[in-house]
Design a protein around this motif. Sequence first.
Motif, short mmCIF file in Angstrom:
data_model
loop_
_atom_site.label_atom_id
_atom_site.label_comp_id
_atom_site.label_asym_id
_atom_site.label_seq_id
_atom_site.Cartn_x
_atom_site.Cartn_y
_atom_site.Cartn_z
N ARG A 1 0.83 -1.20 0.00
CA ARG A 1 0.00 0.00 0.00
C ARG A 1 0.87 1.26 0.00
NH1 ARG A 1 -1.32 3.01 4.09
NH2 ARG A 1 -0.57 1.43 5.58
N ILE A 2 1.92 1.28 0.82
CA ILE A 2 2.80 2.45 0.87
C ILE A 2 3.54 2.61 -0.46
CG2 ILE A 2 4.85 3.43 1.98
CD1 ILE A 2 3.89 2.17 4.59
N ALA A 3 3.97 1.47 -1.05
CA ALA A 3 4.63 1.55 -2.36
C ALA A 3 3.69 2.12 -3.41
CB ALA A 3 5.12 0.16 -2.77
N GLY A 4 2.42 1.73 -3.34
CA GLY A 4 1.45 2.28 -4.28
C GLY A 4 1.25 3.77 -4.09
N LYS A 5 1.23 4.24 -2.82
CA LYS A 5 1.09 5.67 -2.57
C LYS A 5 2.29 6.44 -3.12
CE LYS A 5 -0.14 7.03 1.46
NZ LYS A 5 -0.19 7.18 2.94
N ILE A 6 3.49 5.84 -2.97
CA ILE A 6 4.69 6.50 -3.49
C ILE A 6 4.61 6.62 -5.01
CG2 ILE A 6 7.18 6.24 -3.79
CD1 ILE A 6 7.27 5.00 -0.98
N ILE A 7 4.18 5.54 -5.66
CA ILE A 7 4.08 5.56 -7.13
C ILE A 7 3.03 6.57 -7.57
CG2 ILE A 7 3.40 4.17 -9.11
CD1 ILE A 7 4.66 1.76 -7.67
N ASP A 8 1.89 6.62 -6.85
CA ASP A 8 0.84 7.57 -7.21
C ASP A 8 1.29 9.02 -7.03
OD1 ASP A 8 -0.79 5.46 -7.81
OD2 ASP A 8 -1.81 5.44 -5.85
N SER A 9 2.21 9.25 -6.07
CA SER A 9 2.65 10.63 -5.83
C SER A 9 3.45 11.19 -7.00
CB SER A 9 3.50 10.70 -4.55
OG SER A 9 4.72 10.02 -4.72
N MET A 10 3.91 10.32 -7.90
CA MET A 10 4.69 10.77 -9.05
C MET A 10 3.82 11.24 -10.21
SD MET A 10 7.83 10.46 -8.10
CE MET A 10 7.44 10.70 -6.38
N GLN A 11 2.49 11.16 -10.08
CA GLN A 11 1.61 11.53 -11.19
C GLN A 11 1.55 13.04 -11.42
OE1 GLN A 11 -2.21 9.75 -10.48
NE2 GLN A 11 -1.42 7.64 -10.61
N MET A 12 1.92 13.82 -10.41
CA MET A 12 1.95 15.27 -10.56
C MET A 12 3.24 15.67 -11.28
SD MET A 12 -0.82 16.56 -9.36
CE MET A 12 -0.31 18.26 -9.19
N PRO A 13 3.19 16.62 -12.25
CA PRO A 13 4.39 17.04 -12.96
C PRO A 13 5.39 17.69 -12.01
CG PRO A 13 2.41 17.79 -14.09
CD PRO A 13 1.97 17.27 -12.76
N VAL A 14 6.66 17.55 -12.35
CA VAL A 14 7.75 18.16 -11.61
C VAL A 14 8.15 19.45 -12.32
CG1 VAL A 14 10.11 17.88 -10.78
CG2 VAL A 14 8.55 15.91 -10.81
N GLN A 15 8.17 20.56 -11.60
CA GLN A 15 8.56 21.82 -12.18
C GLN A 15 10.09 21.89 -12.29
OE1 GLN A 15 6.42 24.12 -13.37
NE2 GLN A 15 4.76 22.70 -12.81
N LEU A 16 10.56 22.25 -13.51
CA LEU A 16 11.99 22.31 -13.77
C LEU A 16 12.43 23.77 -13.87
CD1 LEU A 16 12.30 19.57 -16.54
CD2 LEU A 16 12.54 19.32 -14.06
N PRO A 17 13.71 24.03 -13.68
CA PRO A 17 14.22 25.40 -13.90
C PRO A 17 13.96 25.84 -15.34
CG PRO A 17 15.84 24.05 -12.75
CD PRO A 17 14.76 23.11 -13.20
N GLY A 18 13.59 27.07 -15.52
CA GLY A 18 13.31 27.57 -16.85
C GLY A 18 11.85 27.50 -17.22
N GLY A 19 10.98 27.07 -16.30
CA GLY A 19 9.55 27.04 -16.56
C GLY A 19 9.03 25.75 -17.13
N HIS A 20 9.87 24.77 -17.44
CA HIS A 20 9.40 23.49 -17.97
C HIS A 20 8.87 22.62 -16.84
CE1 HIS A 20 12.33 24.93 -20.99
NE2 HIS A 20 11.47 24.38 -21.87
N SER A 21 8.11 21.62 -17.22
CA SER A 21 7.63 20.61 -16.28
C SER A 21 7.72 19.26 -16.95
CB SER A 21 6.19 20.91 -15.85
OG SER A 21 5.31 20.84 -16.96
N VAL A 22 7.84 18.21 -16.13
CA VAL A 22 8.01 16.87 -16.67
C VAL A 22 7.37 15.88 -15.71
CG1 VAL A 22 10.22 16.49 -15.50
CG2 VAL A 22 9.70 15.26 -17.62
N LEU A 23 6.85 14.80 -16.28
CA LEU A 23 6.34 13.69 -15.48
C LEU A 23 7.42 12.62 -15.36
CD1 LEU A 23 2.68 13.23 -16.79
CD2 LEU A 23 3.37 13.95 -14.51
N THR A 24 7.51 12.04 -14.18
CA THR A 24 8.47 10.96 -13.98
C THR A 24 7.75 9.80 -13.31
OG1 THR A 24 10.61 10.38 -13.04
CG2 THR A 24 9.17 11.77 -11.69
N SER A 25 8.41 8.68 -13.26
CA SER A 25 7.82 7.49 -12.64
C SER A 25 8.91 6.75 -11.88
CB SER A 25 7.20 6.58 -13.70
OG SER A 25 8.20 6.16 -14.61
#
Length: 422
Positions: free
Chosen positions: A345-369
Amino acid sequence: MSLFNRSARPTLRSVIGRGNLIVALVGVAMTSLSLTALGVLALRVYADHNLHLIARSISYTVEAAVVFNDNVAANEALALIAATEEVADAQVFDASGQLLARWQRPDTGLVSELEMQISRALLEEPIRLPIVHQDRPVGSILLTGHGASLMRFLLSGLAGIVLCTALSAGVAMFLARRQLQGIIGPLRRWADVAHAARIERAFDQRVPPARIAELDSLGNDFNALLDELESWQTNLQSENETLAHQASHDSLTGLPNRAFFEGRLIRALRNGSKHNQRVAVLFLDSDRFKEINDSFGHAAGDAVLVAVANRVRAQLREEDLVARLGGDEFAVLLTPLHRTEDAERIAGKIIDSMQMPVQLPGGHSVLTSLSVGISIFPDHGTTPGALLNAADAAMYHAKSLARGGQYTARSEHLAVNVQTRS
């Protein structure tokens, strides 16, 4: 040897007290001896003068008996006067030098002998005085003094010396004690503060003001030195804490590093073995970190690592631990673990937390898994190395399944993986 020498050394209190006592006793002794000597000289002069007066009195009394050569009358007159005066031996001679009368003080033993010894040592030689009748010598008197008065004076002088010595010793000890209160008191407080600073590293203590100006100035300098030592200790502790944190934590994410994680894992396994508790190790790896790092640069890769660290930490309990092992690899320690499903269950919560994009320097954003592998103590290993290897293997198994676009939960090593798109 050094401890013995240190314990054998006299204290400042004993040195000052002994010095004051010696000075007082020497002063009293010198004064007493001087006064006694002056008293003896004065008494000697008085005794000699008195002996001459006694001789003159005897001369007047026995003058008639000597003229008529009456030895009986001469003895009676001589005894009448000599018995009441400080006379040890009195002799009356006629004109031809023949002994006409004599009186001697009765011998009373040791005391009388001691008095005679004192008189011989301190008084002049026996005095001889002529007996004159009508301006013509008719005989002579030989008189030896007695030392009873001198002995009484010497005994009283000795008693006075002893009494003055005792009083002076008491006064010297009293004054020394008062002096020591002003000197030893501050020094003792300094010693206590210095001991606490050296043994207990208690640099926050200070010595109080002293009544003596020199000691008070020295105490102020001592307190200033303690201020510097306290500041130095505070800075040193801060630097040590900083260095200890840097040695056990990742500088980028602020998470514990591999060494810290393995130490906590060892304690968790020891505690789990002792209390028959289960422990879970999660091995996490970013699926697209190299691609993000190559495409957007190292600053973007660092931003992804920081975001992953924060999101993983947010999904854990207070007693759990997340660490960065290196690169894009993270590990999570779940202890205690009540059920295997809790780790999933905790591993699933960690994986689900990656669904939000990560803000990068320069205004870009990216999804990771993340690819997650889980190992359970004692099911998949009983040592830190075995559990980390099992979780690592499960993570790679999940990653290989993810390449086919699958979400899998493998019961053998409880591998968990999810694939998302940027």
